[in-house]
Scaffold this active site. Structure first.
Site, PDB file in Angstrom:
ATOM      1  N   CYS A   1       0.821  -1.335  -0.128  1.00 44.03           N
ATOM      2  CA  CYS A   1      -0.125   0.026   0.118  1.00 44.03           C
ATOM      3  C   CYS A   1       0.844   1.372  -0.053  1.00 44.03           C
ATOM      4  O   CYS A   1       0.330   2.346  -0.131  1.00 44.03           O
ATOM      5  CB  CYS A   1      -0.946   0.048   1.094  1.00 44.03           C
ATOM      6  SG  CYS A   1      -1.995  -1.396   1.417  1.00 44.03           S
TER       7      CYS A   1
ATOM      8  N   CYS B   1     -12.593  -0.112   8.425  1.00 38.21           N
ATOM      9  CA  CYS B   1     -11.803  -0.360   7.421  1.00 38.21           C
ATOM     10  C   CYS B   1     -12.129   0.430   6.294  1.00 38.21           C
ATOM     11  O   CYS B   1     -13.124   0.658   6.071  1.00 38.21           O
ATOM     12  CB  CYS B   1     -12.201  -2.001   7.356  1.00 38.21           C
ATOM     13  SG  CYS B   1     -12.199  -3.108   8.401  1.00 38.21           S
TER      14      CYS B   1
ATOM     15  N   LYS C   1     -10.194   6.049   4.549  1.00 42.01           N
ATOM     16  CA  LYS C   1     -11.378   5.490   4.635  1.00 42.01           C
ATOM     17  C   LYS C   1     -12.436   5.991   3.965  1.00 42.01           C
ATOM     18  O   LYS C   1     -13.270   5.225   3.524  1.00 42.01           O
ATOM     19  CB  LYS C   1     -11.596   5.816   6.194  1.00 42.01           C
ATOM     20  CG  LYS C   1     -12.936   5.719   6.787  1.00 42.01           C
ATOM     21  CD  LYS C   1     -12.879   4.213   6.982  1.00 42.01           C
ATOM     22  CE  LYS C   1     -14.419   3.644   7.190  1.00 42.01           C
ATOM     23  NZ  LYS C   1     -15.401   3.816   5.999  1.00 42.01           N
TER      24      LYS C   1
ATOM     25  N   HIS D   1      -8.886   3.790  -1.112  1.00 42.30           N
ATOM     26  CA  HIS D   1      -7.557   3.366  -1.059  1.00 42.30           C
ATOM     27  C   HIS D   1      -7.195   2.261  -2.416  1.00 42.30           C
ATOM     28  O   HIS D   1      -7.376   1.122  -2.194  1.00 42.30           O
ATOM     29  CB  HIS D   1      -7.545   2.513   0.028  1.00 42.30           C
ATOM     30  CG  HIS D   1      -6.075   2.081   0.549  1.00 42.30           C
ATOM     31  ND1 HIS D   1      -4.918   2.674   0.029  1.00 42.30           N
ATOM     32  CD2 HIS D   1      -5.674   0.930   1.259  1.00 42.30           C
ATOM     33  CE1 HIS D   1      -3.866   1.991   0.745  1.00 42.30           C
ATOM     34  NE2 HIS D   1      -4.439   0.868   1.254  1.00 42.30           N
TER      35      HIS D   1
END
Lengths: 133, 400
Positions: free
Chosen positions: B97, B224, B345, B349
């Protein structure tokens, strides 16, 4: 130089009921799972030793949304072995149909489980399991 | 200038700045990774007053293109798509990431050292097409495949273990910590409403979070970040070249990157040492401290991740990060605004692109171009991007 204890040798040991670690001849620390050098001081003079298989749970989670190839729910934990290293594995023997109490600090004994090879796994896997002792 | 001098002196040979930036709307897209990157990159190129042929190299973050579209070696395909020159190297960079920030840091070093004058850096990712089960599986490939992967660990699971350890270590009852974690999600959604490029533009409440399905105990669905599609890009150039590219250059003041082993080697994962090292490098290079940062885009892949990040970056003492969000210190208008873009969030992402989207936001903030979510008077901003098993962290400090 040769790898002191490959993952395959570590796995074969687990299947035969042996939890192996590497004792550093330079600083005395225990490295488990294995590495090419001591996890504490980086020295490569290591000897294979047998560990007690005892430890205590430091943290854990109950996985409810599983990746492909796994069936939720199950518990993943990090256990601190009596000899010092932390290892990751699955906690067994807990009834997941009921709310799970706080497992932190629970004393456990290590066992293992075989995960058959699947796509993208690099062959068979052997996972540590932790049973409350 | 040798490596030792750079490390000890914290100086580089010449200054580097950002010219144009570009970003697609994050969310679910029917566009391919190449198409999305082309859109973001063209925006950055057009905003730099250059042609694609002027770009000397491409540094492209992309994590799971192979699984998402069956696409590998995507970097030269993106370069060609844009009309870049065949003699420009194009490299795919993977740091889970953190990929796009690894790419940006790398690009910075090549320009700072004098090897290139004008480069393009960023990332692209198309995660939604995998579906939850495969996406969860492939994201989990950031763990140690020999000694962690076979447990069925997932990324929510890794951070769930962080949360439990954090609660235990600092004596904060888990229910209280979860309430504060929920406040992080609420804050970031509130910010995302003001970001037209955010994946979600909808406010939520603490109840929304606490009533959502459990994903990895104690993390619930709204703790998440989502799986998203998107791309982002920045053009970086030397101090000299930037003069003809923009009248609002944003300088890269410092960079840092740390690398650590798997979770079980790190042990106390409430302290992400790769971040502490990366941040230290960046602050030292910039000659700054955490108090100098006006705005920060950090890696809130999960609510607890924002809490530990703001401590690791030095904004709050260890153990005090969760009460900070309760006091509103990290809101827009607070002492240290965190994730005005909506964060991972709410903004989304797409993992290979995220670092570049954080850069996009910081650059826009420092240029005063963020509308309702503008941090007034921001002059110094920071990005924080984490990848894999808490194993790669990149920090970049920008200033005007």
């Amino acid at each position: 130089m040769t790898y002191p204890l490959t993952h395959k040798q570590f796995y074969e040991g687990l299947k035969a009921g042996r939890l192996q670690g590497l004792k550093c001849k330079a600083c005395g620390a225990v490295t488990a799972p294995p590495k090419i050098c001591c996890a504490e001081c980086g020295a490569t003079e290591l000897e294979v030793i047998l560990l007690s298989g005892r430890g205590k749970i430091k943290t854990y989670t109950v996985i409810r949304v599983a990746p492909e190839e796994f069936n939720a729910p199950y518990i993943v934990a990090m256990t601190e072995l009596d000899e010092g290293p932390w290892v990751m594995g699955n906690v067994e023997g807990i009834d997941l149909t009921k709310p799970v109490g706080d497992l932190t600090g629970t004393k456990v004994r290590c066992g293992c489980r075989i995960v058959p090879p699947a796509k993208y796994t690099g062959g068979e896997g052997v996972v540590l399991t932790f049973s409350p002792a | 200038m040798g490596i030792q001098e750079v490390w000890e002196g914290g100086i580089t040979t010449r200054r580097v700045a950002v010219a144009g930036v570009g970003m697609t709307k994050f969310g679910q897209s029917d566009k391919s990774q190449v198409e999305m990157f082309a859109e973001a990159a063209m925006e950055a190129i057009n905003g730099s007053n250059i042609r694609a042929l002027d770009i000397q190299a491409l540094f492209l973050g992309n994590v799971l293109g192979d699984f998402e579209e069956g696409q590998m070696n995507i970097a030269p395909l993106c370069a060609y798509e844009l009309g870049m020159s065949v003699d420009a190297p194009a490299t795919r960079i993977e740091g889970a990431c953190a990929s796009a920030s690894v790419a940006i840091r790398d690009a910075f070093v090549w320009v700072a050292s004098g090897f290139y004058d004008v480069v393009l850096a960023g990332g692209t990712e198309r995660t939604t097409v995998m579906g939850t089960s495969l996406a969860t599986r492939t994201f989990a490939m950031g763990s140690d495949s020999r000694y962690e992967g076979f447990t069925g660990i997932t990324f929510p699971g890794a951070f769930a273990m962080v949360a439990r350890l954090y609660s235990e270590k600092y004596g904060i009852p888990l229910e209280k910590l979860k309430e504060r974690m929920a406040m992080v999600a609420v804050k970031n959604h509130k910010n995302g409403v003001k970001n037209p490029l955010a994946h979600f533009q909808k406010e939520i409440s603490v109840e929304t979070v606490l009533n959502s399905p459990m994903v990895a105990d104690p993390l619930q669905l709204f703790d998440c970040c989502p799986f998203s599609d998107g791309a982002a890009a920045v053009v970086l150039a030397s101090e000299e070249a930037i003069q003809r590219m923009t009248d609002k250059p944003v300088y890269v003041l410092g960079v840092g990157q740390g690398s650590n082993g798997p979770l079980y080697r790190q042990k106390d994962i409430t302290r992400i040492v790769a971040r502490e090292k990366a941040a230290f490098q960046a602050y030292r290079m910039a000659g700054l401290t955490p108090a100098d940062i006006d705005v920060c885009e950090l890696h809130d892949c999960f609510t607890i991740a924002e809490i530990v990040a703001c401590e690791g970056l030095g904004f709050f003492e260890f153990g005090k990060g969760s009460s900070a969000v309760e006091r509103g210190e990290t809101a827009i208008g607070g002492r240290i605004p965190i994730n005005p873009s909506g964060g991972l969030k709410s903004k989304g992402h797409p993992i290979g692109a995220t670092g570049a989207a954080q850069a996009y936001e910081i650059v826009k903030q420092l240029r005063g171009e963020c509308g309702d979510r503008q941090i007034e008077g921001a002059r110094v901003g920071m990005t924080d991007t984490l990848g894999g098993d808490l194993a790669t962290v990149v920090n970049v400090i920008y200033g005007i």
